[in-house]
Structures are given as structure tokens and as C-alpha cells.
Motif scaffolding. Structure first.
Motif, PDB file in Angstrom:
ATOM      1  N   THR A 119     -10.618  -0.024 -14.170  1.00  0.00           N
ATOM      2  CA  THR A 119     -11.888   0.049 -13.455  1.00  0.00           C
ATOM      3  C   THR A 119     -12.090  -1.166 -12.561  1.00  0.00           C
ATOM      4  OG1 THR A 119     -12.869   1.334 -15.258  1.00  0.00           O
ATOM      5  CG2 THR A 119     -14.384   0.246 -13.737  1.00  0.00           C
ATOM      6  N   LEU A 120     -11.811  -2.349 -13.095  1.00  0.00           N
ATOM      7  CA  LEU A 120     -11.956  -3.572 -12.305  1.00  0.00           C
ATOM      8  C   LEU A 120     -10.990  -3.591 -11.134  1.00  0.00           C
ATOM      9  CD1 LEU A 120     -13.230  -6.446 -12.063  1.00  0.00           C
ATOM     10  CD2 LEU A 120     -11.257  -7.265 -13.380  1.00  0.00           C
ATOM     11  N   MET A 121      -9.731  -3.210 -11.391  1.00  0.00           N
ATOM     12  CA  MET A 121      -8.708  -3.214 -10.350  1.00  0.00           C
ATOM     13  C   MET A 121      -9.122  -2.345  -9.167  1.00  0.00           C
ATOM     14  SD  MET A 121      -4.699  -2.066 -10.795  1.00  0.00           S
ATOM     15  CE  MET A 121      -5.168  -0.606 -11.711  1.00  0.00           C
ATOM     16  N   ARG A 122      -9.587  -1.141  -9.463  1.00  0.00           N
ATOM     17  CA  ARG A 122      -9.972  -0.231  -8.384  1.00  0.00           C
ATOM     18  C   ARG A 122     -11.221  -0.733  -7.650  1.00  0.00           C
ATOM     19  NH1 ARG A 122      -8.676   4.798  -6.933  1.00  0.00           N
ATOM     20  NH2 ARG A 122      -7.366   5.054  -8.774  1.00  0.00           N
ATOM     21  N   TYR A 123     -12.211  -1.201  -8.410  1.00  0.00           N
ATOM     22  CA  TYR A 123     -13.464  -1.652  -7.792  1.00  0.00           C
ATOM     23  C   TYR A 123     -13.223  -2.839  -6.859  1.00  0.00           C
ATOM     24  CZ  TYR A 123     -18.203  -3.440  -7.279  1.00  0.00           C
ATOM     25  OH  TYR A 123     -19.404  -3.889  -6.749  1.00  0.00           O
ATOM     26  N   LEU A 124     -12.489  -3.849  -7.323  1.00  0.00           N
ATOM     27  CA  LEU A 124     -12.270  -5.032  -6.490  1.00  0.00           C
ATOM     28  C   LEU A 124     -11.418  -4.703  -5.268  1.00  0.00           C
ATOM     29  CD1 LEU A 124     -11.702  -7.920  -9.063  1.00  0.00           C
ATOM     30  CD2 LEU A 124     -13.710  -7.480  -7.644  1.00  0.00           C
ATOM     31  N   ARG A 125     -10.464  -3.803  -5.426  1.00  0.00           N
ATOM     32  CA  ARG A 125      -9.642  -3.426  -4.267  1.00  0.00           C
ATOM     33  C   ARG A 125     -10.479  -2.675  -3.231  1.00  0.00           C
ATOM     34  NH1 ARG A 125      -8.167  -1.334  -0.244  1.00  0.00           N
ATOM     35  NH2 ARG A 125      -6.156  -0.417   0.269  1.00  0.00           N
ATOM     36  N   GLU A 126     -11.298  -1.715  -3.691  1.00  0.00           N
ATOM     37  CA  GLU A 126     -12.057  -0.883  -2.757  1.00  0.00           C
ATOM     38  C   GLU A 126     -13.240  -1.614  -2.149  1.00  0.00           C
ATOM     39  OE1 GLU A 126     -13.015   2.620  -4.986  1.00  0.00           O
ATOM     40  OE2 GLU A 126     -10.980   3.470  -4.760  1.00  0.00           O
ATOM     41  N   GLU A 127     -13.916  -2.467  -2.938  1.00  0.00           N
ATOM     42  CA  GLU A 127     -15.116  -3.126  -2.450  1.00  0.00           C
ATOM     43  C   GLU A 127     -14.843  -4.445  -1.729  1.00  0.00           C
ATOM     44  OE1 GLU A 127     -18.225  -1.886  -2.516  1.00  0.00           O
ATOM     45  OE2 GLU A 127     -17.348  -0.048  -3.363  1.00  0.00           O
ATOM     46  N   HIS A 128     -13.756  -5.127  -2.114  1.00  0.00           N
ATOM     47  CA  HIS A 128     -13.534  -6.473  -1.578  1.00  0.00           C
ATOM     48  C   HIS A 128     -12.116  -6.723  -1.051  1.00  0.00           C
ATOM     49  CE1 HIS A 128     -17.443  -7.829  -3.004  1.00  0.00           C
ATOM     50  NE2 HIS A 128     -17.193  -7.239  -4.155  1.00  0.00           N
ATOM     51  N   GLY A 129     -11.204  -5.774  -1.223  1.00  0.00           N
ATOM     52  CA  GLY A 129      -9.835  -6.012  -0.778  1.00  0.00           C
ATOM     53  C   GLY A 129      -9.091  -6.994  -1.655  1.00  0.00           C
ATOM     54  N   ALA A 130      -9.539  -7.162  -2.905  1.00  0.00           N
ATOM     55  CA  ALA A 130      -8.883  -8.074  -3.846  1.00  0.00           C
ATOM     56  C   ALA A 130      -7.788  -7.339  -4.608  1.00  0.00           C
ATOM     57  CB  ALA A 130      -9.914  -8.644  -4.821  1.00  0.00           C
ATOM     58  N   LEU A 131      -6.839  -8.109  -5.135  1.00  0.00           N
ATOM     59  CA  LEU A 131      -5.720  -7.562  -5.901  1.00  0.00           C
ATOM     60  C   LEU A 131      -5.802  -8.091  -7.324  1.00  0.00           C
ATOM     61  CD1 LEU A 131      -2.893  -8.258  -3.279  1.00  0.00           C
ATOM     62  CD2 LEU A 131      -4.267  -6.176  -3.522  1.00  0.00           C
ATOM     63  N   SER A 132      -5.822  -7.187  -8.306  1.00  0.00           N
ATOM     64  CA  SER A 132      -5.998  -7.579  -9.705  1.00  0.00           C
ATOM     65  C   SER A 132      -4.792  -7.161 -10.525  1.00  0.00           C
ATOM     66  CB  SER A 132      -7.259  -6.933 -10.285  1.00  0.00           C
ATOM     67  OG  SER A 132      -8.392  -7.276  -9.518  1.00  0.00           O
ATOM     68  N   PHE A 133      -4.417  -8.026 -11.489  1.00  0.00           N
ATOM     69  CA  PHE A 133      -3.207  -7.800 -12.275  1.00  0.00           C
ATOM     70  C   PHE A 133      -3.454  -8.125 -13.739  1.00  0.00           C
ATOM     71  CE2 PHE A 133      -2.181  -9.147  -7.980  1.00  0.00           C
ATOM     72  CZ  PHE A 133      -1.331  -8.146  -7.542  1.00  0.00           C
ATOM     73  N   PHE A 134      -3.061  -7.213 -14.619  1.00  0.00           N
ATOM     74  CA  PHE A 134      -3.114  -7.463 -16.052  1.00  0.00           C
ATOM     75  C   PHE A 134      -1.998  -8.439 -16.409  1.00  0.00           C
ATOM     76  CE2 PHE A 134      -1.826  -6.157 -20.430  1.00  0.00           C
ATOM     77  CZ  PHE A 134      -2.993  -6.519 -21.079  1.00  0.00           C
ATOM     78  N   VAL A 135      -2.340  -9.498 -17.147  1.00  0.00           N
ATOM     79  CA  VAL A 135      -1.349 -10.537 -17.450  1.00  0.00           C
ATOM     80  C   VAL A 135      -1.176 -10.739 -18.950  1.00  0.00           C
ATOM     81  CG1 VAL A 135      -1.585 -11.746 -15.253  1.00  0.00           C
ATOM     82  CG2 VAL A 135      -3.108 -12.352 -17.166  1.00  0.00           C
ATOM     83  N   GLY A 136      -1.600  -9.749 -19.745  1.00  0.00           N
ATOM     84  CA  GLY A 136      -1.367  -9.824 -21.177  1.00  0.00           C
ATOM     85  C   GLY A 136      -2.626 -10.134 -21.961  1.00  0.00           C
ATOM     86  N   GLY A 137      -2.590  -9.770 -23.247  1.00  0.00           N
ATOM     87  CA  GLY A 137      -3.752  -9.984 -24.102  1.00  0.00           C
ATOM     88  C   GLY A 137      -4.937  -9.211 -23.578  1.00  0.00           C
ATOM     89  N   ASP A 138      -5.997  -9.914 -23.212  1.00  0.00           N
ATOM     90  CA  ASP A 138      -7.176  -9.283 -22.606  1.00  0.00           C
ATOM     91  C   ASP A 138      -7.512  -9.983 -21.291  1.00  0.00           C
ATOM     92  OD1 ASP A 138      -7.942 -11.664 -23.766  1.00  0.00           O
ATOM     93  OD2 ASP A 138      -9.924 -10.949 -24.372  1.00  0.00           O
ATOM     94  N   ASN A 139      -6.472 -10.446 -20.593  1.00  0.00           N
ATOM     95  CA  ASN A 139      -6.654 -11.260 -19.388  1.00  0.00           C
ATOM     96  C   ASN A 139      -6.226 -10.523 -18.124  1.00  0.00           C
ATOM     97  OD1 ASN A 139      -7.214 -14.320 -20.323  1.00  0.00           O
ATOM     98  ND2 ASN A 139      -5.912 -13.295 -21.814  1.00  0.00           N
ATOM     99  N   ILE A 140      -7.027 -10.694 -17.081  1.00  0.00           N
ATOM    100  CA  ILE A 140      -6.749 -10.123 -15.764  1.00  0.00           C
ATOM    101  C   ILE A 140      -6.914 -11.235 -14.735  1.00  0.00           C
ATOM    102  CG2 ILE A 140      -7.466  -8.416 -14.039  1.00  0.00           C
ATOM    103  CD1 ILE A 140      -8.866  -6.992 -16.565  1.00  0.00           C
ATOM    104  N   ILE A 141      -5.936 -11.358 -13.848  1.00  0.00           N
ATOM    105  CA  ILE A 141      -6.027 -12.336 -12.765  1.00  0.00           C
ATOM    106  C   ILE A 141      -6.145 -11.590 -11.440  1.00  0.00           C
ATOM    107  CG2 ILE A 141      -4.755 -14.093 -11.467  1.00  0.00           C
ATOM    108  CD1 ILE A 141      -3.677 -15.128 -14.099  1.00  0.00           C
TER     109      ILE A 141
END
Length: 263
Positions: A170-192
Motif C-alpha cells: 500500500t505504501l509503495m503504490r501510494y508514494l509512487r503515484e502521489e509523489h513519484g517516490a520509490l519504496s523498497f522492503f529491506v527486511g523485518g518490518d522496515n521499508i526504505i
């Protein structure tokens, strides 16, 4: 204003290679992919950049601080150590998604990812020293609130994974569509996330959207700097400030203002 330099890493002719002359053992392929990612992370990370595995045959890096010579050396290093080669495309823009689209277009113009004749392409532009500024990179480090208490200690691992992945998606899609940001799961419960110039309100709105849509509560620390490593470390310290202060969003918190807390 941000100015992200994005690099698309693409294994050359990887699909056909995995089944030539016969299909290769899946665990052998997984082992090679993980080792390749580790070597890329060590090389790029050692020069101040970040790399994310995405689909493994394609990986995305933010490479502010790395020049053409660094990219050429990376290709040479991988070519000497692996039975496959990599092509690299770069792009620069205030919007991370636009930079990645530019990097992608350069490789696509050079030929298909499954073109047996395409090898070690290096296309695109690089930020010169005179163009670089202390505000080029904005990194956001997201963390699930009380993931251990809500998921890890309550559910089996697969159901915990589903919950956290739903929040990530949900975060990945929202940030990409609303702000052009790129989000990546990096393990555990962390997203960068690699972000354009976003405000605290933008991050609060992003967190609210994920909670409403996926039922996952997040907090985020944000850092801004000349290189991904510097911005990422500032983001980590800001995330610690969230934990210490009980806040959802912290931007650019000085290291000595951060207390010690957990999850």
C-alpha cells in the motif's frame, strides 16, 4: 530540491541463461542471485550508495556520489566473478521515478533484457561534482509500530509476513503515484523510500493512507543529505527519535538529540 541519481542494474540475457542448455537448479539460481546482490551492496554501499534487490534479475540503486568510472569498475568486477554480466542505466531528476524511467529507457534503447547480443551496456548521465548539493537525496525509513507485539509474537511467520507485506504494498503504490517516490522492503518490518522533496504533512498523509487501507500503523524518520548513506543514517536517527518521543514523523533530527528506544 532533491536531485537523485538512479541506476538500473539488469542481468544480461538472464532468462535464457537459466534454462540453457537445460533448466538450472532453482536453489543454485537463488544462491547466485543473493551473492550477486551482496556484492553489489558491498560495492555500491562502500561508495555511499544504496541498492535494492527488487526482482533480483533487475535491481535499483541510488548512486549519488558514484561516477562513470565507478559504474565501469562495477561491471568489470561482476564480469570477472560471475557467469553472467550486468548492464547499467542511469538517470537524474528531482523525481526519483522520472530518474528511474530515464535509466530504464537507456537500457531499453540498447536492446531487450533477453537479447543475447546485448552485453555490459552503460548508458545515461552522472551528476558532476559541481552539480551536487547537500539536499540532493531524501531518504525515508519506515517502520511498523510494534510489529513484534502485533505480529511476530502473535501470528505464525507467514501470516505476519502477509500483514507487513500488505502495508508495504500500500505504501509503495501510494508514494509512487502521489509523489513519484520509490519504496523498497529491506527486511523485518522496515521499508526504505527514495523520495523527492516531501514535507512532514506529506508523510503524515502517507501513513494515514496505509493505516486506513491496510490496517498497518507506521512511523518514519527522514534524512536529507548529499549521498544516500548520509541521508539514510540521518533517517535512521530520526526514526529512533520517533521511538523515543512517541511521534509518527521526524525529519532531520540531530544525532545527539536521540534517546534509546526499541521497536
Amino acid at each position: 530540491m532533491t536531485n537523485a541519481q538512479l541506476t538500473l542494474v539488469q542481468i544480461d540475457n538472464y532468462g535464457p541463461w537459466t534454462v540453457t542448455p537445460d533448466p538450472r537448479r532453482e536453489m543454485d539460481l537463488q544462491t547466485m542471485q543473493s551473492r550477486l546482490f551482496a556484492d553489489l551492496a558491498q560495492f555500491i554501499g562502500g561508495r555511499g550508495g544504496y541498492v535494492f534487490f527488487t526482482r533480483f534479475d533487475n535491481m535499483v540503486a541510488i548512486t549519488n556520489g558514484l561516477d562513470r568510472t565507478d559504474h565501469e569498475l562495477l561491471q568489470e568486477t561482476i564480469g570477472n566473478r560471475y557467469p553472467v554480466t550486468i548492464s547499467l542505466g542511469t538517470g537524474i531528476d528531482a523525481s526519483p521515478i522520472v530518474a528511474l524511467e530515464s535509466a530504464t529507457a537507456g537500457l531499453q534503447r540498447a536492446g531487450s533484457a533477453q537479447d543475447g547480443d546485448r552485453r555490459e551496456v552503460l548508458s545515461g548521465d552522472f551528476l558532476s561534482a559541481s552539480e551536487r548539493t547537500p539536499e540532493d537525496v531524501q531518504i525515508a525509513h519506515f517502520d511498523v509500530n510494534d510489529a513484534t507485539g502485533k505480529y511476530t509474537d502473535q501470528l505464525n511467520e507467514f501470516d505476519s509476513f502477509i500483514q507487513i507485506e500488505q502495508g508495504y504494498a500500500t505504501l509503495m503504490r501510494y508514494l509512487r503515484e502521489e509523489h513519484g517516490a520509490l519504496s523498497f522492503f529491506v527486511g523485518g518490518d522496515n521499508i526504505i523510500s527514495i523520495c523527492p522533496a516531501m514535507s512532514a504533512d506529506d508523510y503524515h498523509e502517507s501513513i494515514a493512507h496505509v493505516e486506513a487501507d491496510a490496517g498497518v500503523e507506521l512511523k518514519v524518520g527522514v534524512g536529507v543529505a548529499e549521498t544516500p548513506h548520509e541521508a539514510g543514517m540521518d533517517a535512521k536517527h530520526a526514526l529512533e527519535a520517533c521511538r523515543h518521543r512517541g511521534t509518527a514523523v521526524e525529519l532531520g533530527v540531530p544525532h545527539d538529540d536521540v534517546g534509546v528506544a526499541t521497536d
